[in-house]
Motif scaffolding. Sequence first.
Motif, PDB file in Angstrom:
ATOM      1  N   ARG A  51      -4.516 -15.074  17.071  1.00 50.60           N
ATOM      2  CA  ARG A  51      -4.304 -14.042  16.043  1.00 50.60           C
ATOM      3  C   ARG A  51      -4.943 -12.722  16.461  1.00 50.60           C
ATOM      4  O   ARG A  51      -4.421 -11.636  16.200  1.00 50.60           O
ATOM      5  CB  ARG A  51      -4.883 -14.519  14.713  1.00 50.60           C
ATOM      6  N   SER A  54      -2.673 -10.980  18.913  1.00 53.76           N
ATOM      7  CA  SER A  54      -1.548 -10.350  18.199  1.00 53.76           C
ATOM      8  C   SER A  54      -2.011  -9.079  17.500  1.00 53.76           C
ATOM      9  O   SER A  54      -1.293  -8.044  17.503  1.00 53.76           O
ATOM     10  CB  SER A  54      -0.957 -11.333  17.174  1.00 53.76           C
ATOM     11  N   SER A  65      -2.597  -4.479  10.822  1.00 55.75           N
ATOM     12  CA  SER A  65      -2.932  -5.902  11.018  1.00 55.75           C
ATOM     13  C   SER A  65      -4.150  -6.238  10.166  1.00 55.75           C
ATOM     14  O   SER A  65      -4.781  -5.354   9.580  1.00 55.75           O
ATOM     15  CB  SER A  65      -3.215  -6.186  12.497  1.00 55.75           C
TER      16      SER A  65
END
Length: 401
Positions: A51, A54, A65
């Motif tokens: 994660r 990303s 994000s």
Amino acid sequence: MRRPVTAHIGTKVALAVAAAAVSVSAATGVLVHRVTAADQLATARSELDQRLLSAAYDYAAARKSLARLNPPDLPAPVARAVRHGVRVTWLRDGTLWAATQVSDGEVLALSRSYAPETRSLAALDRTLAVVGVAATVLVSLAGLLLGVRMGRRARAAARTAERIANGDLDARVRPGGRDEIARLSAAVDTMADALGARLEAERRVTADIAHELRTPVAGMSTAVGLLPPGPATDLIGRSVKNLRSLVEDVLEVARMDAQVAVAETEERQVSAMVRRAVAGLDQVEVRVAADMVVTTDPRRVERILTNLASNALRHGAEPVLVEVDGPVVRVRDHGEGFPPDLLAVVHTSGPQRFRTTAAGTGTGLGLTIAVGQARLLGARLTFRNRPEGGAEAVLTLPDPS
């Protein structure tokens, strides 16, 4: 004397199995806990790291994000490692962190609670504990059943060996199975067979020798009567009389060993039997504290008392006292008492015929016949050394009351 065999083989086996079950359950629980915890942490760190990668791509593309820049609650070790160019995942105080350095020198970080994994691991521990306890109980019960069965078989073998040692040569274990206890039981049965065969052969030889000796001894007695009077004739006569008495004693032992002797009972006064038994013995005093009439075989009772008094005169010291107290007759002397090794044998298997003690003194057949006759009459014959000195034999006749 009986000794407990079971201290206890069944209990020991059950405890050993229970301890092994507890050890295996505990070791398995600890191993599963550690492997699961390590696997959970590795999975959580890998997922959070993915994660974070990303989020870094999103940051580079100016997309939003969940990652934060330079969060104030970022642990200091994580911040220092990131500033040195290391991408970090870190678990501390129930929070899992993932952080990396982005192009402008800022620290991009993600965090999440590690509580789900902690609860999952706690649930696994509870499950392992329940399963471990259940498995331990079941295995312990199985061990207890196995131990009880082994203990029962071992006790049966021990009881049979004790019966054989006490003279019951017909006792057998009759084992089942092929384990070590079965082999031990079979060895006990084999020992009993061999011992019985040897004793039977000894009884036959003893009886045959004594029977064959009766004829020449009778001839010797007749021949002594034809000799002219004199010291030599008296000496030979006493020797022949002693030899005849010895042959009769051996035959009596053979009859008792073969269990063909039968008691012929009638009512007799205890003091009268005592006085008849010691009538021919000098330095024997009779005292009557209490008298009574008992139903017994008077010939055998008198034989017992004669042997006890003669043994006291021969191996003890004068005077010899025979005391009557109801059904109890005590024969005491004033010697050094019974040798300790003789008492040890008497208290276990009874006097042994023609036995010689370590001190060099023998017991002959007197005590052997006395014990055998008492057993035949259902009486009890015990031996001890008195505290004030001297040996004491106590004959307890069956009390009709």
